[in-house]
Design a protein around this motif. Structure first.
Motif, PDB file in Angstrom:
ATOM      1  N   UNK A  58       1.197  -1.154  -0.413  1.00 27.76           N
ATOM      2  CA  UNK A  58      -0.515  -0.445   0.447  1.00 27.76           C
ATOM      3  C   UNK A  58       0.793   1.162   0.117  1.00 27.76           C
ATOM      4  N   UNK A  59       2.246   1.163   0.175  1.00 35.10           N
ATOM      5  CA  UNK A  59       2.867   2.571   0.032  1.00 35.10           C
ATOM      6  C   UNK A  59       3.049   2.511  -0.743  1.00 35.10           C
ATOM      7  N   UNK A  60       3.196   1.535  -2.199  1.00 35.06           N
ATOM      8  CA  UNK A  60       3.974   2.106  -3.154  1.00 35.06           C
ATOM      9  C   UNK A  60       2.619   2.235  -3.901  1.00 35.06           C
ATOM     10  N   UNK A  61       1.732   1.535  -4.105  1.00 35.08           N
ATOM     11  CA  UNK A  61       0.238   1.666  -4.493  1.00 35.08           C
ATOM     12  C   UNK A  61      -0.735   3.270  -4.401  1.00 35.08           C
ATOM     13  N   UNK A  62      -0.934   3.464  -5.830  1.00 36.46           N
ATOM     14  CA  UNK A  62      -1.874   4.479  -5.945  1.00 36.46           C
ATOM     15  C   UNK A  62      -2.931   3.816  -7.266  1.00 36.46           C
ATOM     16  N   UNK A  63      -4.287   4.545  -5.967  1.00 39.02           N
ATOM     17  CA  UNK A  63      -5.818   3.809  -6.712  1.00 39.02           C
ATOM     18  C   UNK A  63      -6.208   4.892  -7.387  1.00 39.02           C
ATOM     19  N   UNK A  68      -2.401   3.063 -11.659  1.00 39.58           N
ATOM     20  CA  UNK A  68      -2.835   1.942 -10.765  1.00 39.58           C
ATOM     21  C   UNK A  68      -1.741   1.201 -11.601  1.00 39.58           C
ATOM     22  N   UNK A  69      -2.350   0.418 -12.240  1.00 41.32           N
ATOM     23  CA  UNK A  69      -1.425  -0.678 -13.353  1.00 41.32           C
ATOM     24  C   UNK A  69       0.175   0.062 -13.742  1.00 41.32           C
ATOM     25  N   UNK A  70       0.344   0.942 -13.721  1.00 41.56           N
ATOM     26  CA  UNK A  70       1.617   1.482 -13.455  1.00 41.56           C
ATOM     27  C   UNK A  70       2.977   1.146 -12.557  1.00 41.56           C
ATOM     28  N   UNK A  71       1.457   1.791 -11.864  1.00 42.72           N
ATOM     29  CA  UNK A  71       2.176   1.327  -9.918  1.00 42.72           C
ATOM     30  C   UNK A  71       2.704  -0.195  -9.490  1.00 42.72           C
ATOM     31  N   UNK A  72       1.543  -0.877 -10.199  1.00 37.30           N
ATOM     32  CA  UNK A  72       2.428  -2.711 -10.016  1.00 37.30           C
ATOM     33  C   UNK A  72       3.483  -2.924 -10.547  1.00 37.30           C
ATOM     34  N   UNK A  73       3.171  -2.134 -12.288  1.00 43.89           N
ATOM     35  CA  UNK A  73       4.700  -2.526 -12.144  1.00 43.89           C
ATOM     36  C   UNK A  73       6.668  -2.179 -11.887  1.00 43.89           C
ATOM     37  N   UNK A  74       5.660  -0.931 -11.162  1.00 41.87           N
ATOM     38  CA  UNK A  74       7.023   0.038 -10.801  1.00 41.87           C
ATOM     39  C   UNK A  74       7.837  -0.795  -9.454  1.00 41.87           C
ATOM     40  N   UNK A  81      13.827  -5.801  -3.889  1.00 43.87           N
ATOM     41  CA  UNK A  81      12.450  -7.263  -3.961  1.00 43.87           C
ATOM     42  C   UNK A  81      11.433  -6.660  -4.128  1.00 43.87           C
ATOM     43  N   UNK A  82      10.062  -6.170  -4.594  1.00 40.76           N
ATOM     44  CA  UNK A  82       8.824  -5.639  -4.824  1.00 40.76           C
ATOM     45  C   UNK A  82       8.115  -6.626  -5.599  1.00 40.76           C
ATOM     46  N   UNK A  83       8.944  -7.759  -6.225  1.00 42.89           N
ATOM     47  CA  UNK A  83       8.724  -8.497  -7.067  1.00 42.89           C
ATOM     48  C   UNK A  83       8.132 -10.195  -6.091  1.00 42.89           C
ATOM     49  N   UNK A  84       8.796  -9.849  -5.376  1.00 45.55           N
ATOM     50  CA  UNK A  84       8.743 -10.660  -4.042  1.00 45.55           C
ATOM     51  C   UNK A  84       7.915 -10.587  -3.036  1.00 45.55           C
ATOM     52  N   UNK A  85       7.830  -9.093  -3.143  1.00 46.08           N
ATOM     53  CA  UNK A  85       7.154  -8.645  -1.754  1.00 46.08           C
ATOM     54  C   UNK A  85       5.275  -8.891  -2.990  1.00 46.08           C
ATOM     55  N   UNK A  86       5.290  -8.933  -3.979  1.00 46.33           N
ATOM     56  CA  UNK A  86       3.367  -8.910  -4.623  1.00 46.33           C
ATOM     57  C   UNK A  86       3.510 -10.229  -4.572  1.00 46.33           C
ATOM     58  N   UNK A 183     -13.125   3.025  -3.215  1.00 43.74           N
ATOM     59  CA  UNK A 183     -13.617   2.419  -3.090  1.00 43.74           C
ATOM     60  C   UNK A 183     -12.595   1.317  -3.006  1.00 43.74           C
ATOM     61  N   UNK A 184     -12.813   0.485  -3.534  1.00 41.86           N
ATOM     62  CA  UNK A 184     -12.394  -0.701  -3.199  1.00 41.86           C
ATOM     63  C   UNK A 184     -10.885  -0.980  -2.590  1.00 41.86           C
ATOM     64  N   UNK A 185     -10.352   0.091  -2.772  1.00 39.19           N
ATOM     65  CA  UNK A 185      -9.157   0.115  -1.902  1.00 39.19           C
ATOM     66  C   UNK A 185      -8.998  -0.100  -1.115  1.00 39.19           C
ATOM     67  N   UNK A 186     -10.263   1.576  -0.628  1.00 45.57           N
ATOM     68  CA  UNK A 186     -10.241   1.329   1.177  1.00 45.57           C
ATOM     69  C   UNK A 186     -11.025   0.421   1.945  1.00 45.57           C
ATOM     70  N   UNK A 187     -11.884  -0.494   0.613  1.00 47.38           N
ATOM     71  CA  UNK A 187     -12.384  -1.288   1.181  1.00 47.38           C
ATOM     72  C   UNK A 187     -11.327  -2.872   1.839  1.00 47.38           C
ATOM     73  N   UNK A 188     -10.501  -2.639   1.066  1.00 49.30           N
ATOM     74  CA  UNK A 188      -9.179  -3.550   0.567  1.00 49.30           C
ATOM     75  C   UNK A 188      -8.007  -3.385   1.847  1.00 49.30           C
ATOM     76  N   UNK A 189      -7.945  -2.234   2.172  1.00 50.02           N
ATOM     77  CA  UNK A 189      -6.744  -1.791   2.493  1.00 50.02           C
ATOM     78  C   UNK A 189      -7.967  -2.202   4.454  1.00 50.02           C
TER      79      UNK A 189
END
Length: 392
Positions: A58-63, A68-74, A81-86, A183-189
């Motif tokens: 959540x520290x690096x994700x942009x809702x 959002x898709x680019x933030x996952x790629x980032x 170790x971001x790929x391991x984290x995800x 909204x989905x990001x807030x609920x998921x957190x």
């Protein structure tokens, strides 16, 4: 005269330590429970992984739909170790649901829903996990994420009179767009913390009752303290699960991922076959088996909430299915039914899969509504008849 308040925090500290000791250390536990009972600790381990990795992601994700898709790629390419984290977050979620299904099947097989509060909270935790998993699946904003959100949320439009209003309220707009993602990001957190609270209540409710051994009998004589006999067994399975997770995220990290979700969401291009994650496929198969849209929704909801109805069954003296052959056959057939529904949910909705899913769905509900109560009543009459004959 001064009031010494030093004893207040010390008293609270002793209360917490005594409480934890009563639940995790000195808890009287039957000595013959097997490794199948370790699923509870594995679920707690998976929950901890999900919380830690979720907060870090959540520290690096942009809702925001454009980023959002680019933030996952980032996260996967630029963060250390971001790929391991995800991969750890996504794959441990799959193992989380796998352990939940095994945990529920164990309780159904051994009829261990004597503590109604524990069972009710447990099914509520499962439903909370479903909501959390669904809204989290939308966050990467890939093709499958976008269209899965569109299809599933559109199901509410089948509700008479208020269906369209509910859909617009969920979307926050006239389509699945930026307000929906926020909204989905807030609920998921938020929901994982609700899940954690329910889990703590579930553990307290479970350990407030005496543990019954796999045979279903209650013996107050033959009991062992939970630590160190069973904490050692829990540690063994936790290490084994850690090895499995490590192997998956380092060798086959995309085993449970859909290739379509590695493409950025495009509202103008519809995937050939829209499907959710594997742990929702059984419910998705039930949804597709009913031709009517509203009927499919009711069947989908009933397939999960029917687990609450088990509480209406009377508890028998012989609880475990090991000693009840008819019930044993039914519970095993339920497991096979679940696997078949999961498989059918992953294939296109065409003949002969549509007819097959309808038949298996009918068997799923028949097992819960008719067969399990029928076996219970039949066996009860046989037992009472034998008691009367022996008495005479």
């Amino acid at each position: 005269m001064t009031l010494n308040t030093r004893w207040i925090p010390e008293r609270k500290q002793h209360f917490i330590l005594n409480f934890l000791s009563k639940i995790f250390t000195d808890l009287p536990t039957p000595p013959n429970i097997n490794y199948y009972w370790n699923l509870g600790s594995l679920l707690g381990f998976c929950l901890i992984i999900q919380l830690i990795t979720g907060i870090l992601l959540a520290m690096h994700y942009c809702p925001e739909i454009t980023n959002s898709f680019d933030s996952i790629t980032h996260i996967e390419r630029n963060i250390s170790s971001g790929h391991i984290l995800r991969n750890l977050h996504t794959n441990s979620a799959s193992l989380f649901f796998l352990c939940v299904y095994l945990h529920i099947s164990r309780n159904i097989y051994h009829n261990t829903w004597k503590n109604q509060v524990t069972w009710t909270i447990g099914i509520t935790i499962y439903i909370t996990m479903i909501i959390t998993g669904f809204v989290g699946y939308v966050l990467p904003w890939g093709q499958m994420s976008f269209w899965a959100a569109t299809v599933i949320t559109n199901l509410f439009s089948a509700i008479p009179y208020i269906g369209n209003s509910i859909v617009l309220w969920i979307w926050g707009s006239f389509s699945v767009s930026n307000p929906t993602l926020n909204r989905f990001y807030s609920l998921h957190y938020l929901f994982p913390f609700i899940l954690t609270s329910l889990t703590i209540i579930h553990i307290i409710a479970l350990h407030s009752e005496n543990h019954s051994n796999p045979t279903g009998s209650q013996s107050e004589i033959d009991k062992l303290p939970f630590h160190q006999y069973f904490t050692t067994k829990d540690l063994q399975t936790t290490i084994l699960l850690s090895i499995i997770i490590f192997f998956i995220i380092t060798h086959t990290p995309h085993t449970f991922s859909d290739p379509e979700n590695f493409i950025k969401a495009n509202p103008l291009i519809t995937p050939t076959h829209i499907q959710p994650e594997w742990y929702f496929l059984f419910a998705y198969s039930i949804l597709r088996s009913i031709p009517n849209k509203l009927g499919g929704i009711l069947a989908l909801i009933s397939s999960i909430t029917i687990l609450y109805l088990i509480l209406l069954l009377k508890q028998e003296h012989i609880k475990s299915s090991n000693h009840r052959p008819n019930l044993k056959l039914t519970t095993w057939s339920l497991s096979i039914t679940f696997i078949l529904l999961t498989w059918i949910g992953s294939v296109p909705a065409e003949s002969p899969y549509t007819i097959l899913s309808l038949i298996i769905t009918a068997w799923y509900f028949t097992s819960f509504i008719i067969l399990i109560p029928l076996h219970s009543n039949t066996e009860k009459r046989i037992i009472n008849k034998n008691i009367i004959n022996n008495y005479q």
